[in-house]
Design an enzyme around this catalytic site. Structure first.
Site, PDB file in Angstrom:
ATOM      1  N   GLY A 197       0.825  -1.212   0.000  1.00  0.00           N
ATOM      2  CA  GLY A 197       0.000   0.000   0.000  1.00  0.00           C
ATOM      3  C   GLY A 197       0.848   1.246   0.000  1.00  0.00           C
ATOM      4  N   ASN A 198       0.210   2.359   0.272  1.00  0.00           N
ATOM      5  CA  ASN A 198       0.956   3.617   0.363  1.00  0.00           C
ATOM      6  C   ASN A 198       0.365   4.434   1.510  1.00  0.00           C
ATOM      7  OD1 ASN A 198      -1.161   5.513  -0.730  1.00  0.00           O
ATOM      8  ND2 ASN A 198      -0.992   4.065  -2.432  1.00  0.00           N
ATOM      9  N   ARG A 199       1.000   5.588   1.793  1.00  0.00           N
ATOM     10  CA  ARG A 199       0.650   6.319   3.011  1.00  0.00           C
ATOM     11  C   ARG A 199      -0.459   7.329   2.813  1.00  0.00           C
ATOM     12  NH1 ARG A 199       5.840   8.775   3.997  1.00  0.00           N
ATOM     13  NH2 ARG A 199       4.592  10.191   5.251  1.00  0.00           N
ATOM     14  N   SER A 200      -1.119   7.321   1.672  1.00  0.00           N
ATOM     15  CA  SER A 200      -2.167   8.323   1.449  1.00  0.00           C
ATOM     16  C   SER A 200      -3.316   8.132   2.452  1.00  0.00           C
ATOM     17  CB  SER A 200      -2.715   8.184   0.029  1.00  0.00           C
ATOM     18  OG  SER A 200      -3.803   9.046  -0.125  1.00  0.00           O
ATOM     19  N   ALA A 262      -4.150   7.930  -4.435  1.00  0.00           N
ATOM     20  CA  ALA A 262      -2.848   7.361  -4.776  1.00  0.00           C
ATOM     21  C   ALA A 262      -3.119   5.912  -5.184  1.00  0.00           C
ATOM     22  CB  ALA A 262      -1.924   7.429  -3.575  1.00  0.00           C
TER      23      ALA A 262
END
Ligand SMILES: Cc1cc2nc3c(=O)[nH]c(=O)nc-3n(C[C@H](O)[C@H](O)[C@H](O)COP(=O)(O)O)c2cc1C
Length: 388
Positions: A197-200, A262
């Site tokens: 995943g990502n930090r958005s 994102a």
């Protein structure tokens, strides 16, 4: 001018709602009071109608009219609980369930009621649905004691209403337009419990959705693992993976598309169907590119649709790549944010962006994401107006 439903419930602070109503009428708003039976023990509904410069409605469902904002001040512990549980057993709770738009409440009750775990849970439920609270303040309460529970002052509530309605303008070019916003960060499964995943957090997209709603748009929010509540009044569709986001985005028609999410560029080629046990061995992953949602949207776009891309990159080179994106992906506006800088962008409260349009660029200095959202939507309005 906005149309405001003003709910008044039964507490000592009901009399202060008269002053609030006067302030709202003076600000030019069209206010429809909805006064509970208990509130009438304190102030008659006729007082509110007179202050609102209205006749007592003959329509049995006046409260179900389309309104830009629902305000409840004061909000008793009782009505707070009924709202939290979705009751619809009087005009006000019916109106609250039928209302599609922002909601602001000003609770007022004694400290013990406010601090009770039941009230805490009810408040948390409302906040998770995007309801905004003003107060309660600390100070002298009706019973003579001092504590938290006093309704916020009418001037403060009126100030919050003005901020919530913001650039609210019945003549906004976005009024009645369908706006599709994507927000959050997609997660690509490795197995049923793990993901890439990502930090958005989704804050920027949620701020855009709230602002578009304020300008009178019909807003759909495709939310990927949002870390913040979606604003009340938007249609929220959960799109946890890039594939979900793509499917739902392509299935909808919209006048304006704001791609603030994102979306993963890569996903594991073969996610496992069962959880991989810990066996001490290395785990080699093969990542494959995900299909480009933006390109597909640009290819499928209908006449006059405004497409806005968001790009998170670093430094001057990133900015250059985003400038090229305008042509390469055939979008109307690119919002560039430099994720190399501390304190802005991913998972931050603030943002600082460069708006890259076909006819020029502008820099939006660091500010809270809801302020940045206003500037972005001002630019979108300019493009919508130029195209019509
Ligand atoms: C004098 C008096 C003052 C009250 N003040 C409050 C108050 O400030 N906050 C509150 O939650 N309830 C207060 N109550 C209790 C509510 O009126 C009661 O819970 C009522 O059922 C609320 O109905 P409503 O939420 O439909 O307006 C008060 C009751 C009385 C008799």
């Amino acid at each position: 001018m906005a149309r405001i439903l003003l709910g008044v419930t039964g507490g000592i602070a009901s009399y202060k709602a008269c002053e609030l109503l006067r302030l709202l009428v003076r600000a030019g708003h069209d206010v429809l009071p909805v006064v509970t039976a208990s509130a009438e023990r304190f102030v008659t509904a006729d007082t509110f109608y007179a202050l609102a410069r209205r006749e007592r409605p003959t329509d049995p469902y006046p409260h179900l009219q389309d309104a830009d904002l629902l305000v409840i001040a004061p909000l008793t512990a009782n009505t707070l609980a009924r709202l939290a549980h979705g009751h619809a057993d009087d005009l006000l709770t019916e109106a609250a369930l039928a209302h599609r738009g922002p909601v602001l409440v000003a609770p007022a009750m004694n400290s013990a009621m406010w601090e009770h775990p039941a009230t805490r849970a009810n408040v948390a439920a409302l906040v998770s649905r995007g309801v905004e609270l003003v107060g309660p303040a600390s100070g002298e309460l009706a019973e003579g004691e001092v504590g938290v529970g006093r309704m916020a002052e009418p001037e403060e509530i009126a100030g919050r209403i003005a901020a919530l309605l913001g650039g609210h303008d019945r003549s906004s070019p976005l009024r009645g337009k369908r706006v599709l916003v994507t927000a959050g960060g997609t997660r690509e499964p490795l197995d049923p419990v793990r993901y890439i995943g990502n930090r958005s957090s989704g804050r920027m997209g949620v701020a855009l959705a709230a602002e578009a709603l304020r300008r009178g748009a019909e807003v759909t929010l495709l939310g990927a693992n949002l870390q913040v509540p979606a604003p009340a009044g938007v249609e929220l569709v959960a799109t946890p993976t890039a594939a979900d986001m793509r499917r739902e985005a392509l299935a909808r028609t919209a006048d304006v598309v704001l791609m603030a999410a994102a979306v993963a560029d890569y996903r594991p080629r073969r996610p496992l169907t069962g959880k991989r046990p810990k066996d001490g061995e290395s785990w080699h992953l093969e990542l494959v590119p995900t299909p480009d949602v933006l390109r597909a949207l640009a290819a499928a776009r209908s006449d006059g649709q405004v497409l806005v891309a968001f790009g998170a990159e670093s430094g001057e080179e990133g900015l250059e790549r985003k400038r090229r994106m305008l042509q390469e992906k055939d979008v109307d506006l690119v919002v560039y944010n430099d994720v190399g800088q501390e304190g802005i962008g991913f998972d931050a409260v603030d943002n600082e962006v460069v708006l890259i349009a076909r006819d020029g660029e502008s820099h939006v200095p660091r500010a809270a994401k809801d302020i940045v959202a206003k500037v972005i939507l001002d630019e979108v309005e300019r493009i919508v107006t130029a195209q019509s």
